[in-house]
Design a protein around this motif. Structure first.
Motif, short mmCIF file in Angstrom:
data_model
loop_
_atom_site.label_atom_id
_atom_site.label_comp_id
_atom_site.label_asym_id
_atom_site.label_seq_id
_atom_site.Cartn_x
_atom_site.Cartn_y
_atom_site.Cartn_z
N THR A 170 0.86 -1.19 0.00
CA THR A 170 0.00 0.00 0.00
C THR A 170 0.89 1.23 0.00
O THR A 170 2.09 1.16 0.25
CB THR A 170 -0.92 0.03 1.24
OG1 THR A 170 -0.10 -0.07 2.40
CG2 THR A 170 -1.91 -1.12 1.22
N ASP A 217 -5.06 -1.00 -2.88
CA ASP A 217 -5.98 -0.01 -2.29
C ASP A 217 -5.77 1.39 -2.87
O ASP A 217 -5.85 2.39 -2.16
CB ASP A 217 -5.81 0.07 -0.76
CG ASP A 217 -6.05 -1.27 -0.09
OD1 ASP A 217 -6.67 -2.15 -0.71
OD2 ASP A 217 -5.60 -1.44 1.06
N ASP A 275 -9.13 0.65 -5.30
CA ASP A 275 -9.78 0.28 -4.05
C ASP A 275 -11.28 0.03 -4.22
O ASP A 275 -11.95 0.68 -5.01
CB ASP A 275 -9.58 1.38 -3.00
CG ASP A 275 -10.01 0.91 -1.63
OD1 ASP A 275 -9.29 0.06 -1.06
OD2 ASP A 275 -11.07 1.35 -1.15
#
Ligand code: C2E
Ligand code: MG
Ligand code: MG
Ligand code: MG
Length: 279
Positions: free
Chosen positions: A148, A177, A199
């Protein structure tokens, strides 16, 4: 009397904190024991190529099979595993297990493993990845590591060096995400990501919010221009899938196709054609 009330209130508050700290401590001890007792299990969720409808990869998602509390979701123990550093051991186990499982799948089906920012603080990350590949015999190009944006926020020079080293021996790196947290387009310039995972909060609202549609359109178009694969997370409806297909999103993952399932069910997920909802 006021003083007594005050003290009573204070005591009550303190007791509350104790209980919470105690619960956390119990969970931490539980987590340590669970690693010893092999109470974790890797589930797999298929990722489909949008154009061909083929399953091209599975994402490894860890579950905790707690002896008393049953199956526990990673959202309920990954944060504590990160705070306590146990994620290093757990993450290494998931990586080894996922690589091993993937060697039993067809050659054209990849495996995606999530890496915590905490694992990047460990100097052994690169050697653990190499060891997992060596022990399983899985070719590096079949392994995708999902990170991430928060990974890039911490000590980014060292992190980038690790990412380059991983990519240097053929592992692919995905940005998970995308669009949440401290999203910045400059991340896409700081490292040559192989994949962007949009996401699920945007995918969720595709049919109900014009701004989410606009964001998904912009990200897929960006992916195309930069030559980066785009994967939509959390696809739950045919309507969402159809919009993603029209926008040229490369891959899709979500309950529409399958929930994450135990390793033993991978073959079933591979052989079963996607159920089509005919309007
Ligand atoms: P993630 O990497 O973004 O994984 C996708 C999550 O979305 C998974 O939740 C998956 O079950 C869920 N999902 C997939 N399709 C749908 C859908 O159509 N609708 C909805 N509502 N949800 C969907 P899960 O398995 O609970 O994992 C949550 C998060 O926990 C993961 O998010 C990841 O950040 C973390 N995680 C899971 N396994 C690991 C691991 O082995 N290591 C690390 N560091 N983190 C992990
Ligand atoms: Mg992920
Ligand atoms: Mg994700
Ligand atoms: Mg997510």
């Amino acid at each position: 009397r006021a003083k007594a009330d005050g003290r009573g209130t204070y005591r009550y508050f303190e007791t509350g904190m104790d209980a919470r700290a105690q619960a956390r401590r119990i969970l931490e001890l539980d987590l340590r024991a669970a690693l010893q007792r092999h109470e974790f299990e890797v589930y797999y969720q298929p990722i489909r190529d949008v154009a061909s409808d083929e399953v091209v990869a599975f994402e490894a998602l860890v579950r905790w099979n707690h002896s008393l509390r049953g199956l526990i979701s990673p959202v309920n123990f990954i944060p504590l595993a990160e705070e306590t550093g146990l994620i290093v051991q757990l993450g290494d186990w998931v990586l080894r297990q996922a690589c091993m499982d993937a060697t039993g799948w067809p050659d054209n089906v990849d495996v995606a493993v999530n890496l915590s920012p905490v694992q990047f603080k460990n100097p052994n990350l690169v050697s653990s990845v190499k060891a997992a590949l060596r022990a399983s015999g899985l070719p590096a190009h079949r392994l995708e590591l999902e990170i991430t944006e928060s990974v890039l926020l911490q000590n980014s020079a060292a992190t980038l060096a690790v990412l380059h080293e991983l990519r240097g021996f053929g592992v692919r790196i995905s940005l998970d995400d995308f669009g949440t947290g401290y999203s910045s387009l400059s991340y896409l310039r700081s490292f040559p990501f192989d994949k962007i995972k949009i996401d699920r909060s945007f995918v969720n609202e595709l049919t109900t919010r014009d701004d989410s549609m606009a964001i998904v359109r912009a990200v897929t178009s960006l992916g195309k221009s930069l030559g980066i694969v785009t994967t939509a997370e959390g696809v739950e409806t045919e309507a969402q899938f159809e919009l993603l297909r029209r926008e040229g999103c490369t891959q899709a993952q979500g309950y529409l196709f399958s929930q994450p399932r135990p390793a033993a069910e991978v073959n079933t997920m591979l052989s079963r054609p996607r159920a089509r909802i005919v309007a």
